[in-house]
Design an enzyme around this catalytic site. Structure first.
Site, PDB file in Angstrom:
ATOM      1  N   ASN A 171      81.755  17.951  60.081  1.00  0.00           N
ATOM      2  CA  ASN A 171      81.454  17.974  58.898  1.00  0.00           C
ATOM      3  C   ASN A 171      80.929  19.508  58.476  1.00  0.00           C
ATOM      4  O   ASN A 171      79.272  18.953  58.986  1.00  0.00           O
ATOM      5  CB  ASN A 171      80.154  17.164  58.695  1.00  0.00           C
ATOM      6  CG  ASN A 171      81.620  15.573  59.234  1.00  0.00           C
ATOM      7  OD1 ASN A 171      81.779  14.811  57.833  1.00  0.00           O
ATOM      8  ND2 ASN A 171      81.019  15.090  59.573  1.00  0.00           N
ATOM      9  N   GLU A 172      81.057  20.270  58.160  1.00  0.00           N
ATOM     10  CA  GLU A 172      80.704  21.899  58.110  1.00  0.00           C
ATOM     11  C   GLU A 172      79.467  21.780  57.105  1.00  0.00           C
ATOM     12  O   GLU A 172      79.820  21.178  55.977  1.00  0.00           O
ATOM     13  CB  GLU A 172      81.872  22.528  58.248  1.00  0.00           C
ATOM     14  CG  GLU A 172      83.000  22.510  58.985  1.00  0.00           C
ATOM     15  CD  GLU A 172      82.117  23.828  60.541  1.00  0.00           C
ATOM     16  OE1 GLU A 172      80.678  23.223  60.578  1.00  0.00           O
ATOM     17  OE2 GLU A 172      83.021  23.826  61.195  1.00  0.00           O
ATOM     18  N   PRO A 173      78.758  22.424  56.920  1.00  0.00           N
ATOM     19  CA  PRO A 173      78.107  23.265  55.732  1.00  0.00           C
ATOM     20  C   PRO A 173      79.042  22.416  54.208  1.00  0.00           C
ATOM     21  O   PRO A 173      80.056  22.882  54.484  1.00  0.00           O
ATOM     22  CB  PRO A 173      77.230  24.408  55.609  1.00  0.00           C
ATOM     23  CG  PRO A 173      77.361  24.614  57.094  1.00  0.00           C
ATOM     24  CD  PRO A 173      78.699  23.621  57.296  1.00  0.00           C
ATOM     25  N   SER A 215      79.832  19.566  53.929  1.00  0.00           N
ATOM     26  CA  SER A 215      80.553  18.062  53.657  1.00  0.00           C
ATOM     27  C   SER A 215      80.001  17.066  52.715  1.00  0.00           C
ATOM     28  O   SER A 215      78.780  17.107  52.311  1.00  0.00           O
ATOM     29  CB  SER A 215      80.620  17.292  55.277  1.00  0.00           C
ATOM     30  OG  SER A 215      81.105  18.465  55.852  1.00  0.00           O
TER      31      SER A 215
END
Ligand code: F6R
Length: 632
Positions: free
Chosen positions: A157-159, A161
């Protein structure tokens, strides 16, 4: 304690080492498995991959083998997987889990669920919902293990998300692809997509442990724990969870206020080190030279306690200013008849530089290396590992083409051409992404780096007999995964130390390199010196050990004990020395999350140190290399 003793919004438990922190979590997992087993229930674990949980998994395997911990009642759900990826590709998380844990314990393979890098693209959405449903059907995750990405991601979950995100296909952030490129041959081979449990999926777990080890995780850990909850730092969303604990080592916790600025969170003991740190932070924060700080500056910035204890600001300023001034010397081996950071006697000295990889010496302390040699010391360099995994196949092909071309030039026909040469060329022509290198290819890669290191030493002026290639066995696995330090590594290192009997040793105290090689190299030198000391080798008592930082970071300005200034010419000379390492230029295979080349990082870092000294009110040099002394 005064009113506030922590700014942390998620509990953080700090341990002395990765081993201790991992054993703590392993103990919790084991207790939960047993408790569930007693009541005839399954224990549902959420598992992570990456470097962070490796020690945890090996501890669980040890508990299984030595203490009979059974995983028969365990159901495991893994967080994520690259997409697309073949199940048995070297980099697949399925393979990682099999190797690190599943095949070494008695878990039922049909109870191990990992998002599948081979799912059909059209079916992914439904497969992801099935995955979520399966977790629900098993009663939800009892205990979730997490790592944290340098950009704050959890799972993939990348920035950005959403808090409400579920299991899904996501694009990987470029910084993540760079950080993980060490698992692949280079960044272009890192998949662009991944399947990951969502933030909401993770938050549903009943209990969460997030692990963070090493200096490189410190800034993001601080943001996640002390900052505002924000989807831009996904791990900060864990502040929503009622039972989440961060488990860290000292390095990863070092940016938390209670460690970094303990005077802000409660009472603190004002040792000279803490005073130095507090005053330097204050000066840098206010953009003032140390000697210009006033009583009001101290009072307005949480340092009134220091004034109460130590008196007037000016006295404290002077104390810190002198400490900084006295750390600067152009004489890393000591200056004859002068008091300096290093001893003036004996002169010249025997200096032994340990370089974990074949270019760390020039990148991290090239200026000092040259000064030591130019000032007449007997300088030795020990290249601890071959560094062979960091050479690209394309680079080897160029050398093979050269060798074949040379043979053709000399009229050597195909039949008499060296068998090894033909086999190596053939292997590379047919190599698949998931293939590991043959021993021959590894040897060629090592040789390329060895020649580069030797050329650098010649450039500095060293004689061949002062260049030592240790080829430590712990490194020679042909993969990113290294063996732990062994008796053989220590024997080889003790032997060299005994032979050189150095007055000074330099080693990489950089604990943040992404593969952990520097840490093992440092442990080997420390252990060897300890043993020589307990063998009562007299010279060891006169040997000073200086730690430099590798390519990845610099010492905190308040820690530096010896700063070696460099002139603009020396900066250029160092740059050309780094350029000799052509296999590491332009397409650095293992670059981490920083896309600057090594020479650029070194220059920025050395200039930055010089600028910080100048900002604090000391002389402005073009660049500075920094060292901390290890007291053993
Ligand atoms: C891995 C995962 C990632 C990693 C993170 C840290 O399953 O989900 O979030 O935990 O990228 O990676 P390491 O532990 O290699 O620093």
């Amino acid at each position: 304690m005064s009113m506030v003793d922590t700014f942390e919004k998620i509990p953080v438990k700090k341990f002395n080492s990765i081993q201790e922190g991992s054993c703590f979590i392993a103990g919790k997992i084991a207790a939960l498995i047993k408790e569930k087993e007693k009541s005839g229930q399954f224990c549902v674990l959420g598992l992570a991959t990456g470097s962070s949980p490796k020690t945890l998994y090996s501890e669980l395997v040890r508990m299984h083998k030595e203490e009979g911990l059974s995983f028969r009642n365990v159901i495991a759900f893994n967080l994520d997987e690259y997409y697309p990826i073949e199940a048995n590709a070297l980099q697949s998380y399925k393979r990682f889990m099999r190797q690190q844990l599943f095949k070494k314990v008695d878990i039922d393979p049909s109870n191990c669920y990992i998002p599948d890098g081979g799912w059909d693209r059209e079916n992914i959405k439904s497969k992801c919902s099935e995955f979520e449903q399966l977790i629900e059907n098993c009663g939800g995750v009892d205990l979730q293990i997490l790592g944290i990405g340098n950009n704050g991601h959890i799972g993939f979950n990348e920035p950005g998300s959403s808090l409400f995100s579920k299991t899904r296909l996501v694009p990987l952030d470029n910084s993540t692809r760079l950080a993980n490129s060490h698992e692949f041959q280079n960044i272009s081979k890192v998949p662009r997509l991944a399947i990951t449990m969502g933030i909401s999926t993770i938050l549903k777990a009943k209990k969460i442990y997030l692990m963070a080890w090493g200096q490189h995780k410190a800034p993001v850990l601080q943001k996640a724990v002390e900052g505002h909850m924000s989807e831009l730092v996904p791990a900060s969303l864990l502040q929503h969870h009622p039972d989440c604990t961060f488990i860290t080592d000292e390095l990863a916790a070092s940016e938390l206020t209670r460690f970094k600025s303990p005077w802000l969170t409660g009472e603190c003991e004002w040792t000279p080190q803490i005073i130095r740190k507090a005053v330097i932070n204050l000066a840098l924060k206010l953009g003032k030279p140390i000697l210009s700080l006033t009583n009001a500056d101290y009072n307005d910035n949480g340092l009134s306690d220091l004034l109460v204890e130590k008196g007037d600001a000016y006295e404290i300023n002077l104390q810190v200013f002198y400490m900084m001034r006295d750390s600067i010397t152009g004489w890393p081996g000591g200056k004859p008849k002068h008091k300096s950071v290093e001893r003036s006697e004996p002169f010249p000295k025997r200096s032994l530089i340990f370089s974990p990889h074949p270019d760390d010496d020039i990148i991290s302390m090239g200026g000092t290396f040259m000064r030591l040699h130019d000032q007449g010391h007997e300088v030795h360099v020990a290249y601890q590992t071959s560094g062979n995994i960091a050479v690209t196949d394309e680079f080897v092909t160029r050398f093979l083409d050269f060798a074949v071309g040379f043979e053709q030039l000399k009229g050597i026909d195909n039949n008499t051409s060296s068998k090894a040469l033909r086999e190596a060329t053939q292997f590379l022509n047919n190599k698949k992404d998931s293939d590991a290198d043959t021993q021959d290819i590894r040897d060629i890669k090592g040789l390329i780096r060895r020649c580069e290191a030797k050329a650098t030493c010649h450039y500095v002026g060293l004689k061949d007999e002062n260049i030592h290639f240790q080829n430590l066995p712990f490194y020679e696995t042909g993969t990113i995964e290294k063996k732990p330090m062994s008796e053989e590594d220590i024997r080889i290192t003790m032997e060299l130390l005994q032979k050189v009997k150095p007055h000074q040793v330099y080693c990489a105290g950089d604990l943040a390199d992404p593969h952990g090689t520097h840490k093992v190299c440092l442990d080997i030198v420390f252990e060897s010196i300890h043993r020589l000391k307990s063998n009562r080798e007299d010279w060891v008592n006169d040997c000073w050990v200086w730690l430099y930082k590798g390519a990845w970071q610099e010492w905190d300005i308040s820690e530096i004990e010896m700063a070696i200034p460099m002139s603009p010419d020396q900066v250029m000379k160092k740059r050309y020395g780094i350029f000799i390492h052509q296999s590491q230029k332009d397409m650095v295979p293992f670059q981490g999350s920083d896309n600057r080349e090594f020479w650029q990082r070194a220059e920025h870092r050395n200039a930055n140190t010089a600028n910080l000294y100048a900002q604090l009110g000391l002389t402005k040099f073009a660049a500075m290399e920094a060292f901390v002394r290890w007291n053993f």
